[in-house]
Design an enzyme around this catalytic site. Structure first.
Site, PDB file in Angstrom:
ATOM      1  N   ASP A 219     -26.197  10.398 -21.061  1.00 43.38           N
ATOM      2  CA  ASP A 219     -26.771  10.420 -22.203  1.00 43.38           C
ATOM      3  C   ASP A 219     -25.608   8.549 -23.295  1.00 43.38           C
ATOM      4  O   ASP A 219     -26.886   8.341 -24.493  1.00 43.38           O
ATOM      5  CB  ASP A 219     -26.198  11.224 -23.666  1.00 43.38           C
ATOM      6  CG  ASP A 219     -24.915  11.731 -23.488  1.00 43.38           C
ATOM      7  OD1 ASP A 219     -23.682  10.944 -22.315  1.00 43.38           O
ATOM      8  OD2 ASP A 219     -24.345  12.146 -24.636  1.00 43.38           O
TER       9      ASP A 219
ATOM     10  N   ASP B 265     -23.590  13.280 -40.781  1.00 43.42           N
ATOM     11  CA  ASP B 265     -24.343  12.205 -41.608  1.00 43.42           C
ATOM     12  C   ASP B 265     -25.282  11.123 -41.297  1.00 43.42           C
ATOM     13  O   ASP B 265     -25.597  10.460 -42.144  1.00 43.42           O
ATOM     14  CB  ASP B 265     -23.376  11.818 -42.622  1.00 43.42           C
ATOM     15  CG  ASP B 265     -21.714  10.707 -42.160  1.00 43.42           C
ATOM     16  OD1 ASP B 265     -22.356  10.385 -41.151  1.00 43.42           O
ATOM     17  OD2 ASP B 265     -21.059  10.726 -42.594  1.00 43.42           O
ATOM     18  N   GLY B 266     -24.987  10.857 -40.071  1.00 38.65           N
ATOM     19  CA  GLY B 266     -26.041   9.693 -39.676  1.00 38.65           C
ATOM     20  C   GLY B 266     -25.316   8.057 -39.716  1.00 38.65           C
ATOM     21  O   GLY B 266     -26.067   6.990 -39.573  1.00 38.65           O
TER      22      GLY B 266
ATOM     23  N   ARG C  25     -27.719   8.876 -34.991  1.00 42.44           N
ATOM     24  CA  ARG C  25     -27.495   8.403 -36.116  1.00 42.44           C
ATOM     25  C   ARG C  25     -27.879   6.676 -35.474  1.00 42.44           C
ATOM     26  O   ARG C  25     -28.045   5.678 -36.223  1.00 42.44           O
ATOM     27  CB  ARG C  25     -26.601   8.258 -36.615  1.00 42.44           C
ATOM     28  CG  ARG C  25     -25.064   7.675 -35.287  1.00 42.44           C
ATOM     29  CD  ARG C  25     -23.972   7.560 -36.145  1.00 42.44           C
ATOM     30  NE  ARG C  25     -23.191   7.294 -34.889  1.00 42.44           N
ATOM     31  CZ  ARG C  25     -21.844   6.954 -35.299  1.00 42.44           C
ATOM     32  NH1 ARG C  25     -21.526   6.778 -36.475  1.00 42.44           N
ATOM     33  NH2 ARG C  25     -20.429   6.456 -34.212  1.00 42.44           N
TER      34      ARG C  25
END
Length: 464
Positions: A461, A262-263, A235
């Site tokens: 990450d 859902d980003g 996202r």
């Protein structure tokens, strides 16, 4: 990733440790006069601090009070709130109502774009793109907003998904003017609001793949394909590089790496990210910066949260689930459970928001880890024929080398890139990159300890 919630807001009323209060009092006093009690990071350096983008994740109870410094009424603070009735209030889908001031367009941004990630690195190959779309049953004109594996390449070009009825809530004058050279008129323009809300683009926009390692252990179970080919910026979408800075929209919509989410980001967590990153900077600690915070007056999304009086449900010693353990072991298990916190147990509806964060580079350790894994795997597949542990003839090795050079260029250009690139001495360049990165990471973590900040998500990450 997008649904994990911080508990900072639940601890806003907590008291500071007694040893920390004098530091904050002094800092608040200094900041009201436009200075900082702690040394400020230089804004004119060539490369970014190695840092974590999740500055605003788990914190000690002191962090809300640090943030409160920025809420005190003072004209000298570095960011500006925009009220609901301001000229940037939006009236329709993707269109803010303000009239663009004369000379306030983003033409200067367009003219100075230098998207080095896209220019120096590689997209996925056409054959791997076709393979990926075929695996997920996607059409040839797929817009890269749907989940799919990305088998090679350093980036995927994807446009943000704009917020409906965007409104500028906050922006940092210091970041806008000092780091990016933007005028106040540009920041308050309709075009700027539409840009940082994802409704328009001024050049290439992209998302990147990377890998997860925790305490030196490599993981792939976070990837929906179990291979690591589906993990990356789910996202977060970069919208350009200029003035030596990269801009990235957090909550800018889905990418191939969204893994079913859902980003989006919600206003609550976006406020936290904006304020925490600016607070850490003014406490003299390396961090990404925040340019703007946009909220949608129309888009709503659901997130897990806590019902009133939520408590962790503790089993008893005679719980059947513990029957196979001896008494002392059962006691030990219950003691460990008491240190845990309850999980969110309800869904609430919140406003969607986007934070535009800024850094000289968003290169993660996980980027290097991903391409190192791929190079290793390609070498091992040919090891029986080549009798080499590292086969430098593979495309995977070339992608790794390209990324190392790019990291040197963005992070330590004077130390690791300029002295070695012409002769292609990547061994020496990589050694400098490793050593300098270790120093900056150590300095950053020491800074956290100094102010009582606890980083709970310091993995490959998330570490830049």
């Amino acid at each position: 990733r997008s649904t994990r919630q911080s508990r900072i807001t639940r601890r806003a009323g907590s008291k500071l440790p007694h040893h920390f209060s004098p530091l904050l009092s002094a800092a608040a006093s200094r900041m009201r006069f436009g200075t900082s009690i702690l040394p400020k990071a230089s804004n004119n350096r060539q490369s970014s601090p190695i840092e974590t983008r999740r500055t605003s994740r788990r914190s000690l109870s002191s962090l809300p009070t640090i943030l409160a410094l920025f809420l005190a009424p003072s004209q000298s603070f570095a960011f500006t709130p925009h009220h609901r009735n301001s000229s940037t209030m939006s009236t329709g889908k993707g269109a803010a109502s303000t009239v663009v001031a004369e000379g306030a367009s983003l033409d200067t941004v367009r003219a100075n774009l230098d998207n080095s990630w896209v220019r120096q690195l590689s997209p996925e190959s056409p054959e791997n793109l076709l393979k990926s779309r075929k695996q997920e049953g996607l059409p040839e004109d797929d817009d890269n907003r749907t989940k799919r594996p990305v088998f090679n390449g350093h980036f995927v070009q994807v446009k943000p998904t704009g917020l409906n009825e965007p409104r500028l809530v906050l922006h940092s004058k210091e970041v806008a003017q000092d780091l990016l050279g933007l005028t106040q008129e540009q920041v308050e323009s309709e075009e700027f609001v539409n840009w940082v809300s994802g409704n328009i683009v001024v050049g290439e926009t992209w998302a990147t793949p990377y890998a997860l390692s925790i305490m030196g252990t490599r993981y792939t179970n976070n990837c929906p394909y179990g291979t690591g080919d589906g993990y990356g910026d789910g996202r977060a979408i970069s919208i350009g590089e200029f003035n030596g800075q990269e801009l990235q929209l957090k909550g800018g919509g889905t990418t191939p790496f969204h893994r079913g989410a859902d980003g989006r980001a919600v206003l609550r967590s976006s406020i936290r990210e904006f304020l925490a990153s600016e607070a850490m900077h003014h406490l003299g600690i390396s961090t990404t910066r925040a340019l703007s915070l946009i909220v949608s007056e129309k888009d709503k999304i659901s997130r897990p949260w806590y019902s009133e009086g939520t408590q962790l449900q503790m089993p008893k010693l005679d719980d059947p689930r513990l029957a196979s353990y001896p008494l002392e072991k059962r006691k030990q298990i219950l003691e460990q459970l008491r240190t845990q916190k309850a999980d969110p147990n309800i869904l609430i509806t919140e406003k969607a928001a986007i934070t535009c964060r800024v850094s000289p580079s968003f290169t993660r350790i996980g980027h290097l880890d991903l391409f190192a894994r791929r190079a290793e795997r390609a070498s091992m597949e040919k090891a029986a024929k080549t009798n080499k542990r590292f086969d430098k003839s593979t495309n995977e090795w070339k992608e790794l080398e390209d990324l190392v050079w790019h990291a040197c260029y963005r992070e330590f250009r004077a130390e690791a890139y300029d002295p070695f690139y012409e002769t292609k001495d990547i061994e020496k360049a990589a050694t400098v990159l490793l050593n300098e990165s270790a120093k900056r990471i150590a300095a950053m973590v020491a800074g956290w300890v100094r102010v009582g900040f606890a980083q709970g998500n310091f993995n490959a990450d998330n570490c830049l």
